[in-house]
Design a protein around this motif. Structure first.
Motif, PDB file in Angstrom:
ATOM      1  N   VAL A 107       0.813  -1.216   0.000  1.00  0.00           N
ATOM      2  CA  VAL A 107       0.000   0.000   0.000  1.00  0.00           C
ATOM      3  C   VAL A 107       0.847   1.267   0.000  1.00  0.00           C
ATOM      4  O   VAL A 107       0.630   2.169  -0.812  1.00  0.00           O
ATOM      5  CB  VAL A 107      -0.998  -0.002   1.182  1.00  0.00           C
ATOM      6  CG1 VAL A 107      -1.644   1.369   1.352  1.00  0.00           C
ATOM      7  CG2 VAL A 107      -2.072  -1.051   0.967  1.00  0.00           C
ATOM      8  N   PRO A 108       1.843   1.406   0.904  1.00  0.00           N
ATOM      9  CA  PRO A 108       2.659   2.634   0.869  1.00  0.00           C
ATOM     10  C   PRO A 108       3.332   2.856  -0.475  1.00  0.00           C
ATOM     11  O   PRO A 108       3.429   3.993  -0.950  1.00  0.00           O
ATOM     12  CB  PRO A 108       3.686   2.402   1.987  1.00  0.00           C
ATOM     13  CG  PRO A 108       3.032   1.427   2.909  1.00  0.00           C
ATOM     14  CD  PRO A 108       2.247   0.515   2.011  1.00  0.00           C
ATOM     15  N   ALA A 109       3.796   1.764  -1.102  1.00  0.00           N
ATOM     16  CA  ALA A 109       4.452   1.895  -2.402  1.00  0.00           C
ATOM     17  C   ALA A 109       3.469   2.382  -3.465  1.00  0.00           C
ATOM     18  O   ALA A 109       3.807   3.237  -4.297  1.00  0.00           O
ATOM     19  CB  ALA A 109       5.065   0.560  -2.825  1.00  0.00           C
ATOM     20  N   LEU A 110       2.250   1.859  -3.438  1.00  0.00           N
ATOM     21  CA  LEU A 110       1.231   2.270  -4.410  1.00  0.00           C
ATOM     22  C   LEU A 110       0.882   3.747  -4.244  1.00  0.00           C
ATOM     23  O   LEU A 110       0.778   4.494  -5.218  1.00  0.00           O
ATOM     24  CB  LEU A 110      -0.032   1.414  -4.251  1.00  0.00           C
ATOM     25  CG  LEU A 110       0.056  -0.035  -4.727  1.00  0.00           C
ATOM     26  CD1 LEU A 110      -1.222  -0.783  -4.363  1.00  0.00           C
ATOM     27  CD2 LEU A 110       0.298  -0.089  -6.225  1.00  0.00           C
ATOM     28  N   VAL A 111       0.700   4.157  -2.998  1.00  0.00           N
ATOM     29  CA  VAL A 111       0.351   5.561  -2.740  1.00  0.00           C
ATOM     30  C   VAL A 111       1.514   6.465  -3.121  1.00  0.00           C
ATOM     31  O   VAL A 111       1.322   7.529  -3.726  1.00  0.00           O
ATOM     32  CB  VAL A 111      -0.027   5.764  -1.255  1.00  0.00           C
ATOM     33  CG1 VAL A 111      -0.328   7.234  -0.983  1.00  0.00           C
ATOM     34  CG2 VAL A 111      -1.239   4.915  -0.897  1.00  0.00           C
ATOM     35  N   SER A 162      -8.852   1.173   0.456  1.00  0.00           N
ATOM     36  CA  SER A 162      -9.405   2.466   0.011  1.00  0.00           C
ATOM     37  C   SER A 162      -8.559   3.705   0.316  1.00  0.00           C
ATOM     38  O   SER A 162      -8.807   4.751  -0.275  1.00  0.00           O
ATOM     39  CB  SER A 162     -10.827   2.691   0.553  1.00  0.00           C
ATOM     40  OG  SER A 162     -10.826   3.144   1.893  1.00  0.00           O
ATOM     41  N   ALA A 163      -7.597   3.629   1.225  1.00  0.00           N
ATOM     42  CA  ALA A 163      -6.803   4.821   1.533  1.00  0.00           C
ATOM     43  C   ALA A 163      -6.029   5.291   0.312  1.00  0.00           C
ATOM     44  O   ALA A 163      -5.306   4.528  -0.309  1.00  0.00           O
ATOM     45  CB  ALA A 163      -5.836   4.528   2.679  1.00  0.00           C
ATOM     46  N   ALA A 164      -6.175   6.570  -0.036  1.00  0.00           N
ATOM     47  CA  ALA A 164      -5.490   7.195  -1.173  1.00  0.00           C
ATOM     48  C   ALA A 164      -5.946   6.629  -2.517  1.00  0.00           C
ATOM     49  O   ALA A 164      -5.308   6.873  -3.535  1.00  0.00           O
ATOM     50  CB  ALA A 164      -3.982   7.083  -1.044  1.00  0.00           C
TER      51      ALA A 164
END
Length: 258
Positions: A107-111, A162-164
């Motif tokens: 997730v952090p990488a995607l955002v 769903s975040a970001a």
């Protein structure tokens, strides 16, 4: 949630208002509500499901607030909406089928990637248009198969966490479409509403959730979505882009540290 704790109830309601406003303009409202729900004692999956259900009214009110910017976009919204529906259902299924840590690692990488794309979007869009002009091609109003696939995959992520999610949508559309940022933000709100709704319907049948949290988030996000849309529509593209990057950066930091 324990209804006897008034402070918890007010905190969830306030988080819903803030998340609704942030989601209408940028996205990442989940990064406000999710930690608050965890702080009230809800298990992570229950908090995620309750959050998805509670933020639906905010997504809808945000989309309605941008209705002027949605004019003339019906055809591509229907096309992308079908991909969002499929992706959202897939992501919701993954949430219940996979260990929580399996998907959240990326997730952090995607955002972070989405933020880089938002920052570089004007440059990338100019290069894409210039290349197509040299080859005698026009920019497709729907972005072609590449954008459809990208938005559908982003919807899988959105159905899961769903975040970001909205930031990823705007980044993808900004690269492949010759359109204003406000119009893209309007479409983003519709796609988020589709993903949240289909995921929520799935969760209603097969997952555990907290009705008190859902009700408070629903009321708060509906109010916040209207306020956010009213404010966001007045922002210049440069200001809106800066806001997206700022909120997204906070999102990455919070996801890494959580």
């Amino acid at each position: 949630m324990n209804a006897a704790h008034l402070g918890e109830l007010l905190a969830v309601l306030g988080a819903g208002i803030a998340a609704g406003a942030v989601n209408a303009v940028v996205g990442s409202g989940t990064l406000i509500t999710f930690p608050v729900l965890l702080a009230t004692g809800l298990p992570p999956v229950t908090a995620t499901v309750s959050n998805a259900l509670g933020l639906i009214p905010g997504s809808i009110s945000g989309a309605i607030g941008y209705r002027e910017e949605l004019r003339g976009q019906r055809r591509r919204i229907v096309k992308w909406g079908a991909g969002a529906l499929l992706g959202g259902l897939t992501g919701a299924t993954l949430l219940l089928a996979l260990p929580a840590s399996a998907f959240e690692r990326i997730v952090p990488a995607l955002v972070g990637l989405a933020l880089v794309l938002v920052v570089l979007q004007p440059l990338l869009a100019r290069k894409v248009r210039s290349r197509r002009t040299r080859k005698g091609r026009t920019v497709r109003p729907d972005g072609g198969p590449l954008l459809l696939v990208g938005l559908t995959l982003a919807s899988v992520y959105g159905g899961y966490f769903s975040a970001a999610q909205g930031i990823i949508y705007v980044a993808l559309m900004g690269m492949l479409l010759d359109d204003g940022l406000q119009r893209l933000t309007a479409v983003k709100n519709v796609l988020v509403a589709v993903v949240n709704s289909v995921a929520a319907l799935f969760f209603l049948v097969v997952a555990d959730f907290d009705w008190t949290a859902v009700a408070l988030l629903a009321v708060g996000s509906a109010v916040g979505g209207h306020l956010g849309a009213t404010t966001g529509r007045r922002l210049r593209p440069s200001v809106l882009r800066t806001l997206i990057v700022a909120v997204g950066t906070v999102a990455v930091v919070q996801l890494v540290l959580r």
